[in-house]
Enzyme design. Sequence first.
Site, PDB file in Angstrom:
ATOM      1  N   PRO A  89      45.989   7.791   8.761  1.00  0.00           N
ATOM      2  CA  PRO A  89      45.234   7.064   7.739  1.00  0.00           C
ATOM      3  C   PRO A  89      46.050   6.946   6.447  1.00  0.00           C
ATOM      4  O   PRO A  89      46.652   7.911   5.984  1.00  0.00           O
ATOM      5  CB  PRO A  89      43.992   7.936   7.537  1.00  0.00           C
ATOM      6  CG  PRO A  89      43.836   8.668   8.823  1.00  0.00           C
ATOM      7  CD  PRO A  89      45.233   8.931   9.292  1.00  0.00           C
ATOM      8  N   GLU A  90      46.077   5.740   5.899  1.00  0.00           N
ATOM      9  CA  GLU A  90      46.799   5.477   4.666  1.00  0.00           C
ATOM     10  C   GLU A  90      45.788   5.226   3.552  1.00  0.00           C
ATOM     11  O   GLU A  90      44.596   5.472   3.725  1.00  0.00           O
ATOM     12  CB  GLU A  90      47.761   4.306   4.878  1.00  0.00           C
ATOM     13  CG  GLU A  90      48.734   4.564   6.037  1.00  0.00           C
ATOM     14  CD  GLU A  90      49.665   3.396   6.317  1.00  0.00           C
ATOM     15  OE1 GLU A  90      49.990   2.645   5.376  1.00  0.00           O
ATOM     16  OE2 GLU A  90      50.077   3.238   7.490  1.00  0.00           O
ATOM     17  N   ARG A 115      44.426  15.816  17.469  1.00  0.00           N
ATOM     18  CA  ARG A 115      45.774  16.390  17.523  1.00  0.00           C
ATOM     19  C   ARG A 115      45.954  17.640  16.659  1.00  0.00           C
ATOM     20  O   ARG A 115      47.018  18.249  16.667  1.00  0.00           O
ATOM     21  CB  ARG A 115      46.799  15.337  17.124  1.00  0.00           C
ATOM     22  CG  ARG A 115      46.850  14.165  18.109  1.00  0.00           C
ATOM     23  CD  ARG A 115      48.002  13.240  17.818  1.00  0.00           C
ATOM     24  NE  ARG A 115      48.065  12.136  18.759  1.00  0.00           N
ATOM     25  CZ  ARG A 115      48.959  11.148  18.705  1.00  0.00           C
ATOM     26  NH1 ARG A 115      49.866  11.151  17.752  1.00  0.00           N
ATOM     27  NH2 ARG A 115      48.939  10.190  19.592  1.00  0.00           N
TER      28      ARG A 115
END
Length: 274
Positions: free
Chosen positions: A2-3, A113
């Site tokens: 996510p940016e 993850r």
Amino acid sequence: MPELPEVQTVVNDLVAAGLVGQTITDVHIRWPGSIAGLKPDSFRQTLTGRRIESIQRRAKFIVWHLDNQLTMLTHLRMTGRFHLTALEAAYGKHDHVAFTINRQRQLRYQDTRKFGRFYLTDSEARLNRLGPEPLSRQFTARKLGQRLATHRRQLKPLLLDQHFLAGLGNIYVDEALWDAGLHPVRSSEKLTASEIRRLHRSIRKVLRRGLRNLGTTLGTGATTFYSVAGNRGRNRDELKVFRRNGKHCPRCRKIITRLVVGQRSTHVCEACQK
């Protein structure tokens, strides 16, 4: 990962869910690795009973301002996401941290993850090391030019450096460089004044587009971006080059190619971006 647009979308969702002003009445940690710098018991004890004063974004961090001047940071990394649920709801396989809110519902942190992290210690010091916010009024083309002039690095790795500029990642750097007509391996100190102005305008343009579209969701798997409400970001439909290798450039109709720049997958139109 996510940016800036994706993280801001998550922050907006958390605020819209009414979490500001609510109290964390318990914390359940199912995978201790999500907590950085503190033992799980200390993390739980420190947060229990704290009121959420505000939720903001700085770079790719979610910044939780709690009462008694305590700050918690969340970095979602590759696959972190939040969702709200009832207290009695069964835990998902990848639900690693659960915050009970006012003894009525839970905010659960899910991370396939397991790269995401929560920070309580040295939070402000961590934020102070970051570069300027690209959508702030203080981030002008002149300031960008001054920062570029002090480095001799390829544009792509430099723009990804969070100490140089906060919030950009692989998607929006590729899109901004294409929009500005700049090649990702150009050396930062060699840009002309007009190229710097174009780059500044393009960075802000692609970020605002991402925000308007509530982020970029790529694919349909469990590791892609979803909002707190479980919605997909719509920005994928407006990407010009990112992951479009082999397709026609929307500007010149030449074929978009994939390069590796600074060990990162990079998408470019060699005709438009000299």
